[in-house]
Design an enzyme around this catalytic site. Structure first.
Site, PDB file in Angstrom:
ATOM      1  N   TYR B 148       0.165  -2.429   6.766  1.00 40.27           N
ATOM      2  CA  TYR B 148      -0.408  -2.085   8.056  1.00 40.27           C
ATOM      3  C   TYR B 148      -1.580  -2.958   8.456  1.00 40.27           C
ATOM      4  O   TYR B 148      -2.003  -2.942   9.588  1.00 40.27           O
ATOM      5  CB  TYR B 148      -0.878  -0.626   8.052  1.00 40.27           C
ATOM      6  CG  TYR B 148       0.253   0.327   8.070  1.00 40.27           C
ATOM      7  CD1 TYR B 148       0.698   0.854   9.282  1.00 40.27           C
ATOM      8  CD2 TYR B 148       0.922   0.662   6.910  1.00 40.27           C
ATOM      9  CE1 TYR B 148       1.772   1.707   9.303  1.00 40.27           C
ATOM     10  CE2 TYR B 148       1.998   1.516   6.927  1.00 40.27           C
ATOM     11  CZ  TYR B 148       2.417   2.040   8.130  1.00 40.27           C
ATOM     12  OH  TYR B 148       3.484   2.883   8.161  1.00 40.27           O
ATOM     13  N   THR B 150      -4.012  -6.691   7.760  1.00 37.37           N
ATOM     14  CA  THR B 150      -4.220  -8.005   7.178  1.00 37.37           C
ATOM     15  C   THR B 150      -5.718  -8.256   7.184  1.00 37.37           C
ATOM     16  O   THR B 150      -6.385  -7.926   8.159  1.00 37.37           O
ATOM     17  CB  THR B 150      -3.529  -9.090   8.021  1.00 37.37           C
ATOM     18  OG1 THR B 150      -2.201  -8.649   8.307  1.00 37.37           O
ATOM     19  CG2 THR B 150      -3.475 -10.400   7.291  1.00 37.37           C
ATOM     20  N   LYS B 166     -10.590  -6.994   9.291  1.00 37.00           N
ATOM     21  CA  LYS B 166      -9.463  -6.181   8.845  1.00 37.00           C
ATOM     22  C   LYS B 166      -8.655  -5.812  10.080  1.00 37.00           C
ATOM     23  O   LYS B 166      -9.085  -5.010  10.895  1.00 37.00           O
ATOM     24  CB  LYS B 166     -10.002  -4.934   8.157  1.00 37.00           C
ATOM     25  CG  LYS B 166      -8.968  -4.020   7.555  1.00 37.00           C
ATOM     26  CD  LYS B 166      -9.716  -2.968   6.743  1.00 37.00           C
ATOM     27  CE  LYS B 166      -8.809  -1.989   6.058  1.00 37.00           C
ATOM     28  NZ  LYS B 166      -9.604  -1.139   5.137  1.00 37.00           N
ATOM     29  N   ASP B 258     -11.448   6.835  -4.370  1.00 42.97           N
ATOM     30  CA  ASP B 258     -10.572   5.733  -4.768  1.00 42.97           C
ATOM     31  C   ASP B 258     -11.422   4.641  -5.394  1.00 42.97           C
ATOM     32  O   ASP B 258     -11.253   3.464  -5.106  1.00 42.97           O
ATOM     33  CB  ASP B 258      -9.795   5.219  -3.553  1.00 42.97           C
ATOM     34  CG  ASP B 258      -8.640   4.317  -3.958  1.00 42.97           C
ATOM     35  OD1 ASP B 258      -8.168   4.426  -5.105  1.00 42.97           O
ATOM     36  OD2 ASP B 258      -8.223   3.482  -3.135  1.00 42.97           O
TER      37      ASP B 258
END
Lengths: 247, 468
Positions: B148, B150, B166, B258
């Site tokens: 989704y 790059t 981004k 995360d």
């Protein structure tokens, strides 16, 4: 001086017009929020995502004009976005089908033709519009958890029998849910809104709370005044009055 | 009792939103419709956007947006609303006694919606400077690519600083990915020296570009570049900065969830910043990212692996322990590829839990079903030869089975392991880097490769952070 002294008619007319535009807007928002809440229930959304959808809607129209943006489209996108924010992901297709049935009761679901895809693209586009209008500030702290805490505290202050005889908790909760028909949720901090619905519920049933050095509500929340509680309550009661006018 | 029942019924009526009110509502909508003759299109003439205003948006032409009312197929004939309907509709008990005086009061004043203009004006001026415009940024190398998004290295023409761009594609039918929505809404509120800064947001018709500050590498690359042997003083500095950024998040009830070396970015000054908040604050622990990549299990605590849904700030602290170990030894602590294997690695080192070491574990069905051998706890000292005693003590406090026993970020910052950094690091203002203090300095890494060449060659394959 001369202008101020002008005829009373001249002075009141524009004000009246402005007032009626405002009340028309408030009515529209009331209806659309009703739509959001009902659609939310039909989509099986939990209370908080529904509250978020309404809050997104109200925040959007705090700065945007009803003359420019179609409120029901904004509402649909707000529902979609609320699902993402509150992690109860909803499919655009479900939202569209439920809304379609709302607008056209008793009809078949929409065909999956050009119109359907156009509408879906609109919902997605409008979601981006909301994100930008709100500057990506889309997560809310809702009054619900505060209300729960306050209810537990107040229950301990009240005579047990009086508490079991009166549905204070139920009423406060219902008042809170209904409050999302209006924009109180984006005008007041969540603590204050939670306190005001509880205050109103307690007053409505005439339940007496012990008075110490502080009023019970001062003990729960130290940055609210009686005046503010009353302001919120009158906003809430206005919604119930509005209901009769709108429906 | 009777009254209760009545109210319950009324409450459930609001919940179900009974059929009758549906019809009357749709009626009002159709009449409403006429009032909004121009309701079929959404105009894009109001300027809006982030603080950095985007101009490309005007490309979103109004005729592409359709209102839901437009597609109405037929209209129902009018229907009268009965008094009963009205009484049922809102959830207040019908017999409620309103306090005296309120009814009069609210009929007097209806507050106008305030319409602040200042924000809009501010956006316009920011736009004139060049914020929110794609042409303000020059794309340089591509740093990585996901399903989704790059990520490019770029340069801002405004400040001449390097940035990370981004770029999130929006052609996908589901609109903005929820990870992006969450990341942006979170990062807007987080301003800290150890959290990556979101400079700008650019909207175009097809994409949403987040402009972050650029940092040379992530901790993973840093480890690689110094031959998996970071100077122990620098390990301490990195760990402290990680805890500092995390403490700031946790104070705001934001969980990162995360944490891994790839999400910790480091610049040449040695400043470490938390990045990639795409999974933060989500209410469940996802097993896959938005782009369907598996979220690594290596840094996930055993209670969560065994199905606990008690997510609190302690969930991040286990990962801190794993990263601490990885920095000290140069290899990942528990590199399991399945939940079973991950738990196996954990128990092999820390001992298979018993009712004494983890109350309640023997009745955990998942734990029972795995039927692990009974390992005895190993001594952490033997595995971390480079770490001092205080460091091992801190590590053992991070690697606790039960979340509630794990040390918090705030406590960890005050652990004796960090006493050599002095007292002042604790009291720094949020946005001040620890390197502002003169006695805090990064040591030179003896094994560090000169990066300029390898960086450009390897960055595409190695840079995984900032991706979905």
């Amino acid at each position: 001086m001369m202008e101020v002294a002008g005829t009373s008619q001249e002075r009141t007319r524009p004000a009246d017009a402005a007032k009626s535009v405002v009340s028309q807007e408030v009515k529209t928002h009331f209806r659309v929020c009703r739509f959001i809440i009902e659609t939310g229930v039909k989509l099986g959304m939990r209370s908080l995502p529904v509250a978020t959808a309404c809050a997104l809607y109200h925040r959007f129209f705090r700065t945007a004009s009803l003359e420019v943006y179609e409120p029901y489209l904004v509402a649909m996108s707000a529902i979609y976005l609320a699902g993402k924010v509150e992690e109860q992901h909803l499919r655009t297709r479900d939202i569209i089908n439920v809304c379609h049935r709302f607008f056209h009761p008793g009809t078949e679901p929409m065909e999956l033709d050009g119109k359907f895809w156009e509408l879906r693209d609109s919902v997605v586009q409008c979601e981006l519009l909301i994100l930008r209008q709100l500057n990506f500030q889309v997560s809310f702290q809702h009054p619900h958890e505060y209300l729960l805490h306050y209810l537990v505290s107040v229950r301990n202050l009240v005579n047990r029998h009086a508490w079991s005889r009166t549905p204070i908790a139920e009423t406060a909760w219902a008042l809170l849910k209904d409050s999302y028909h209006g924009a109180v949720c984006v005008r007041h901090p969540p603590q204050h809104l939670a306190l005001a619905v509880l205050y109103l519920a307690i007053q409505s049933y005439g339940v007496e709370l012990p008075i110490g050095e502080l009023e019970w509500w001062q003990a729960l929340c130290d940055d609210i005044s009686r005046g503010e509680i009353e302001d919120i309550m009158s906003d809430l009661l206005q919604l119930y009055d509005m209901e009769a006018k709108c429906m | 009792m009777d009254r209760m029942r009545k109210i319950k019924r009324q409450l459930s009526l609001t919940l179900r939103g009974g059929n009758s009110s549906d019809k009357s509502l749709s009626e009002t909508i159709s009449s409403q419709d006429n009032a909004h003759s121009d309701s079929e299109i959404v105009h894009e003439d109001v300027k809006m956007g982030s603080d950095g205003e985007s101009d490309q948006v005007s490309a979103t032409s109004s005729d592409e947006v359709h209102s839901p009312v437009r597609v109405r197929l037929r209209e129902k004939p009018g229907r009268k609303i009965s008094n009963e309907d009205i009484n049922k509709r809102l959830s207040l008990p019908a017999d409620i006694r309103l306090p005296d005086g309120y009814l009069e009061k609210f009929s007097l004043n209806s507050p106008l919606f305030d319409k602040p203009l200042s924000r809009r004006l501010r956006r316009v001026s920011l736009s004139e400077i060049g914020f929110g415009k794609l042409e303000t940024y020059v794309k340089l190398d591509k740093l990585g690519e996901g399903t989704y998004a790059t990520v490019y290295k770029g340069r801002s023409k405004l400040t001449d600083n390097l940035v990370a761009l981004k770029e999130i594609r929006l052609e996908h039918e589901e609109g903005a990915p929820c990870t992006a929505i969450r990341e942006v809404s979170l990062l807007k509120d987080l301003k800290h020296a150890n959290i990556v800064t979101l400079h700008d947001i650019i909207h175009t018709q097809k994409s949403l570009t987040l402009v972050f500050e650029y940092l040379d590498k992530d901790l993973k690359q840093y480890l690689d570049d110094c031959g998996n042997c970071i100077h122990m003083h620098n390990v301490k500095l990195f760990l402290f900065q990680l805890l500092r950024g995390l403490n700031y998040c946790h104070r705001r009830k934001v969980l990162h969830r995360d944490l891994k070396p790839q999400n910790l970015l480091i610049n040449d000054k040695g400043e470490l910043k938390l990045a990639d908040f795409g999974l933060a604050r989500a209410k469940s622990i996802p097993t896959k990212t938005y782009s369907n990549e598996v979220v690594t299990l290596w840094y996930r605590p055993p209670d969560i692996l065994l199905g606990s849904t008690d997510y609190s700030t302690q969930i991040d602290m286990w990962g801190v322990g794993c990263i601490f170990y990885e920095m000290s030894t140069g290899r990942p602590l528990f590199p399991g590829s399945t939940v079973e294997e991950e738990l196996h690695f954990i128990f092999k080192l820390l001992g298979t839990p018993t009712e004494e070491t983890w109350p309640g574990i023997t009745s955990n069905e998942e734990f029972i079903s795995y039927n692990y051998p009974r390992y005895r706890a190993d001594c952490l000292h033997n595995h971390t030869p480079r770490l001092c005693n205080e460091g091992v003590d801190l590590l053992s406090k991070l690697l606790q089975f039960e979340g509630r026993k794990r040390i918090s970020a705030e406590e960890a910052m005050r652990h004796p392991y960090f006493h050599s950094l002095g007292n002042r690091v604790i009291t720094l203002p949020d946005t001040t880097s620890i390197f502002a203090l003169q006695d805090i300095q990064l040591e030179k890494e003896p094994g560090m490769r000169t990066t300029s060449l390898s960086d450009s060659v390897n960055s595409i394959s190695r840079r995984q952070s900032l991706l979905f």
